[in-house]
Design a protein around this motif. Structure first.
Motif, PDB file in Angstrom:
ATOM      1  N   GLY A 103      50.860   9.673 -45.427  1.00  0.00           N
ATOM      2  CA  GLY A 103      50.906   9.973 -46.867  1.00  0.00           C
ATOM      3  C   GLY A 103      49.891   9.171 -47.668  1.00  0.00           C
ATOM      4  O   GLY A 103      49.825   9.313 -48.890  1.00  0.00           O
ATOM      5  N   GLY A 104      49.140   8.310 -47.004  1.00  0.00           N
ATOM      6  CA  GLY A 104      48.051   7.610 -47.697  1.00  0.00           C
ATOM      7  C   GLY A 104      48.358   6.183 -48.111  1.00  0.00           C
ATOM      8  O   GLY A 104      47.538   5.537 -48.793  1.00  0.00           O
ATOM      9  N   MET A 105      49.510   5.663 -47.718  1.00  0.00           N
ATOM     10  CA  MET A 105      49.831   4.283 -48.113  1.00  0.00           C
ATOM     11  C   MET A 105      48.869   3.306 -47.439  1.00  0.00           C
ATOM     12  O   MET A 105      48.451   3.510 -46.304  1.00  0.00           O
ATOM     13  CB  MET A 105      51.272   3.941 -47.718  1.00  0.00           C
ATOM     14  N   ARG A 106      48.554   2.234 -48.165  1.00  0.00           N
ATOM     15  CA  ARG A 106      47.640   1.215 -47.628  1.00  0.00           C
ATOM     16  C   ARG A 106      48.305   0.378 -46.535  1.00  0.00           C
ATOM     17  O   ARG A 106      47.677   0.049 -45.527  1.00  0.00           O
ATOM     18  CB  ARG A 106      47.210   0.285 -48.774  1.00  0.00           C
ATOM     19  N   GLY A 107      49.569   0.039 -46.757  1.00  0.00           N
ATOM     20  CA  GLY A 107      50.215  -0.875 -45.817  1.00  0.00           C
ATOM     21  C   GLY A 107      51.649  -0.478 -45.522  1.00  0.00           C
ATOM     22  O   GLY A 107      52.271   0.287 -46.259  1.00  0.00           O
TER      23      GLY A 107
END
Ligand code: SF4
Length: 406
Positions: free
Chosen positions: A250-254
């Motif tokens: 979903g594009g989360m960084r961490g």
């Protein structure tokens, strides 16, 4: 207690008790409708690693060999988590400190959690928010969230972790998204610790401003998991396991990982947590990895719940093993631990600490004060200023935000 409340109590208790009989419980390995299924073998690999981990077979020689390697292998990680490593704790801690300072200097990040709701549809028998525990339930309005966040931001904090309990019905994805948008007005970094969801929901929340997601697997032992999570979406073991991967899609960084140490065999759970993060980072090299190291805490209406055999030495061992195995990972110590233990862990191996914490709903400003009960009792009640000063006293550098968006 009124007659009605007594009646209610007995109805709910009976309903809760029904789940205690195994034949009344759903299959915890079977996905529910609408749950996204990933084509991945990660769960099988992590469970196989955990099941084959015979920690009593490791010797002092294995631990010495692990300590000699500059990059720790999965086999070294196993040795460092074994009972044979305990007599080497001093040496392990010194190595962890060197490794931490190599990658993070003397910086320690500060953040605080905000509980915006405590409704939960799950029945985790060790948690004060479980749907059958009689607590005051509440959910903050958008206006209250704004006021709470404004009050928190005044302390100087720039990172916030939003928690809701796990009720998708009460705390919808849209509600959490609005909370993220409000948070963007006050904070640079927004984390989520909410119910696991599909990757399109994570993508939406990422658009709303969230950039990391933490999901505690609690225990990686599926049979034990089944006996602790008796109802609700959380019961579905593989759906929870793949939450971090869906968050990255979903594009989360961490993404953050944790086992609740003390629920089951903590060495096996710590091994599985580390391997889960390790495999995921191999698959998604851009992912930023974080660990939390919670131990069980007493909850409202059940003060007998406590960590089993995870004493301070074992906790230190786990935190140091994570640090040495995945040196770039962020490690958080929560207020489940007392100030002394937390200060000790950030000096040695951890890199992130919460401050000014309340696990109740609406505790930071007078308008929403004391709306709903807390999830668990915290051990470190220090304010942001107290924690900030304590870090300085230990020659550590408090950092309010690791990232700047331009
Ligand atoms: S641990 Fe999480 S999901 Fe389980 S009862 Fe508590 S708040 Fe709900």
């Amino acid at each position: 207690m009124s007659k009605d409340e007594h009646l209610n109590e007995s109805i709910i208790s009976q309903e809760a008790k029904a789940f205690l009989a195994k034949e009344n419980r759903s299959n915890h390995m079977e996905y529910m409708p609408d749950m996204e299924v990933l084509d991945s073998d990660l769960l099988d690999r992590v469970v196989a690693d955990m099941e084959s981990y015979d920690y009593d077979s490791y010797t002092a020689q294995d631990v010495r060999r692990a300590l000699q390697h500059s990059r720790k292998t999965p086999e070294d990680f196993r040795a460092l988590l074994s009972p044979a490593a305990l007599p080497f704790l001093e040496e392990i801690a010194q190595q962890a400190k060197v490794e931490k300072e190599k990658h993070f200097g003397n910086s320690i990040c500060l953040f605080t959690p905000i509980y915006i709701a405590n409704y939960c549809e799950n029945f985790c028998i060790y948690c004060g928010f479980n749907r059958y525990n009689h607590i005051r339930r509440a959910q903050l309005t958008y206006e209250e969230i704004d006021k709470e966040m404004a009050a928190i931001a005044q302390s100087g904090l720039q990172e916030i972790l939003i928690l809701t309990g796990e009720s998708r019905q009460k705390s919808t994805v849209e509600y959490i998204g609005e909370a993220c948008k409000i948070a963007r007005k006050y904070f640079r970094i927004i984390g989520l610790e909410v119910y696991p969801m599909n990757s399109e929901d994570y993508a939406y929340l990422h658009q709303c401003g969230a950039d990391y997601v933490t999901v505690f697997q609690e225990t990686y032992h599926a049979d034990k998991y089944e006996t602790l999570h008796l109802a609700g979406h959380k019961r579905i073991f593989p759906y929870r396991f793949y939450a971090q991967e869906r968050a990255l899609k979903g594009g989360m960084r961490g993404v953050g990982f944790a086992a609740l140490l003390g629920l089951d065999d903590f060495r096996k759970d710590a091994l599985a947590t580390g391997m889960h993060a390790y495999y995921l980072q191999k698959k998604y090299p851009q992912a930023e990895i974080a660990f939390s190291c919670p131990r069980l805490r007493p909850i409202i209406n059940n003060d007998k719940i406590n960590p089993m055999d995870v004493h301070e030495a074992q906790l230190l061992q786990v935190v140091c093993a994570y640090r040495l195995f995945m040196p770039f990972a962020s490690i958080t110590v929560s207020t489940r631990e007392c100030a002394r233990v937390r200060d000790n862990l950030v000096k040695i191996a951890a890199t992130k600490i919460s401050a000014g914490v309340s696990t109740a709903i609406g505790e930071h400003c007078t308008e929403a004060k004391d709306k709903g009960d807390a999830q668990f009792e915290i051990s470190d009640t220090r304010t942001v200023d107290d924690v900030y000063q304590s870090l300085l006293n230990h020659d550590l550098q408090p950092v309010m935000a690791e990232y700047i968006y331009v």
